[in-house]
Design an enzyme around this catalytic site. Structure first.
Site, mmCIF file in Angstrom:
data_model
loop_
_atom_site.group_PDB
_atom_site.id
_atom_site.type_symbol
_atom_site.label_atom_id
_atom_site.label_comp_id
_atom_site.label_asym_id
_atom_site.label_seq_id
_atom_site.Cartn_x
_atom_site.Cartn_y
_atom_site.Cartn_z
ATOM 1 N N HIS A 31 0.839 -1.201 0.000
ATOM 2 C CA HIS A 31 0.000 0.000 0.000
ATOM 3 C C HIS A 31 0.881 1.262 0.000
ATOM 4 C CE1 HIS A 31 -2.842 2.952 1.591
ATOM 5 N NE2 HIS A 31 -3.797 2.093 1.718
ATOM 6 N N GLU B 83 -1.034 1.411 -5.309
ATOM 7 C CA GLU B 83 -0.828 0.188 -4.541
ATOM 8 C C GLU B 83 -0.941 -1.038 -5.433
ATOM 9 O OE1 GLU B 83 -3.778 2.649 -1.701
ATOM 10 O OE2 GLU B 83 -3.849 0.475 -1.459
HETATM 11 O O1 TA6 Z 1 -6.087 1.819 -0.197
HETATM 12 C C1 TA6 Z 1 -6.977 2.894 0.025
HETATM 13 C C2 TA6 Z 1 -7.647 2.686 1.370
HETATM 14 O O2 TA6 Z 1 -8.332 1.462 1.408
HETATM 15 C C3 TA6 Z 1 -8.569 3.872 1.645
HETATM 16 O O3 TA6 Z 1 -9.918 3.497 1.537
HETATM 17 C C4 TA6 Z 1 -8.172 4.306 3.057
HETATM 18 O O4 TA6 Z 1 -8.897 3.583 4.022
HETATM 19 C C5 TA6 Z 1 -6.684 3.945 3.028
HETATM 20 O O5 TA6 Z 1 -6.667 2.663 2.421
HETATM 21 C C6 TA6 Z 1 -5.942 4.051 4.345
HETATM 22 O O6 TA6 Z 1 -6.353 3.087 5.209
HETATM 23 P P1 TA6 Z 1 -5.664 3.033 6.664
HETATM 24 O O7 TA6 Z 1 -6.304 1.869 7.305
HETATM 25 O O8 TA6 Z 1 -4.184 2.854 6.457
HETATM 26 O O9 TA6 Z 1 -5.944 4.373 7.304
#
Ligand code: TA6
Length: 301
Positions: free
Chosen positions: A170, A273
């Site tokens: 991510h 990601e």
């Molecule tokens: O990858 C995008 C996502 O799924 C967004 O929807 C947001 O929730 C982001 O990840 C960050 O998530 P986190 O749990 O690291 O705050």
């Protein structure tokens, strides 16, 4: 027990690879002629990476990122595993799985002859994880840190039943300004628009950003390019073993709610990601393994 001292004795290589304690977590610092980086052993979380030929980091870390046991770190490369996003059946379980908030073991670390730091971290199933996910599986993350960054997330099914995993590296990329960036490579690709109720759409042209953007692009193995007009560089995001690409910026309101981006910090990052998410989750048969790999490199313009 793994401590800064035991790791230093076993792996340290002068200032090229050293270890320190931050709020009870162990951080490995990498500083070679090729690159500088910082890696938190909790979550096998690469927090920053800057090729020495780049004035600005390539992997972004929030100025308000907090290191604390059991807490996710805002920025870097969170390892989302063994599910991506909210758990399919139990909303009480942590979003993006548990791998990023538990300790991983550093099992290999070395500096190669040409100055690349190679590390391997392992997450073995245990009582704590099996409560959250009742399967016998091991995760391994291999990092190769130099002028190019390579990461490989391998899942080994050690059980006697097939397992289904969702996963993502991510990655938060450091950019000049979200309003002066385009993401290329996903043209004409189907995606789920999480800002519009998860509706299925098709990408028209390059991606640019004018508000919160949260999309899971499906059935794509394409290399993406982050075109940064402000920093005059392109970041190439190549991948294997991944059929989804997630593109995310929280924009103002979501970033304020999350509270750890810092004032306007969200303008300096974009997430691209490499994942297996939604209908692209991966089934691994007993005794088999699956690897999701990425390679990040920069090109000055
Ligand atoms: O990858 C995008 C996502 O799924 C967004 O929807 C947001 O929730 C982001 O990840 C960050 O998530 P986190 O749990 O690291 O705050």
């Amino acid at each position: 027990m793994t401590t800064v001292d035991t790791l230093t004795r076993r792996f340290s290589s002068g200032r090229q690879l050293s270890f320190r304690d931050v709020n009870g977590l162990i951080v490995a610092d990498i500083d070679t002629p090729l690159a500088s980086a910082a890696l938190c052993l909790q979550g096998a979380h690469l927090m920053t990476w800057r090729p020495k030929a780049q004035a600005e980091p390539v992997v972004w870390l929030s100025k308000l990122a907090k290191l604390a046991p059991g807490k996710s770190i805002r920025g870097g490369i969170p390892v989302c595993w063994p599910w991506f996003g909210p758990h399919a059946n139990d909303a009480k379980l942590p979003a993006h799985g548990f791998a990023r908030t538990v300790p991983w073991e550093l099992t290999e670390a070395r500096v190669t002859g040409d100055g690349v730091v190679e590390v391997t971290l392992t997450l073995s199933g245990n009582e704590q994880t099996r409560v959250l996910w009742p399967h016998s599986a091991r995760a391994e993350l291999r990092l190769s840190i130099g002028a190019t960054l390579r990461a490989g997330l391998t899942t080994v099914n050690e059980g006697d039943q097939a397992i289904v995993i969702g996963e993502a590296l991510h990655t938060y990329f450091h950019i000049g300004d979200i309003g002066a960036v385009r993401v290329l490579g996903l043209e004409d690709c189907a995606y789920l628009d999480k800002v519009d109720g998860g509706s299925r759409k098709r990408q028209e042209g390059a991606i640019s950003f004018v508000g919160e953007t949260d999309r899971i692009y499906l059935d794509t193995t394409s290399e993406c390019v982050i075109e940064d007009a402000r920093l005059h560089r392109r970041i190439h995001v190549a991948k294997t073993g991944s059929r989804s690409t997630v593109v995310w910026t929280p924009w103002t309101e979501k970033a304020d709610k999350m509270g750890d981006f810092g004032p306007d910090g969200w303008r300096g990052m974009v997430c691209v990601e490499s994942a297996n998410a939604g209908e692209n989750v991966v089934t691994i048969k007993p005794g088999e393994r699956h690897t999701l790999s990425v390679e990040y490199r920069t090109e000055n313009q």
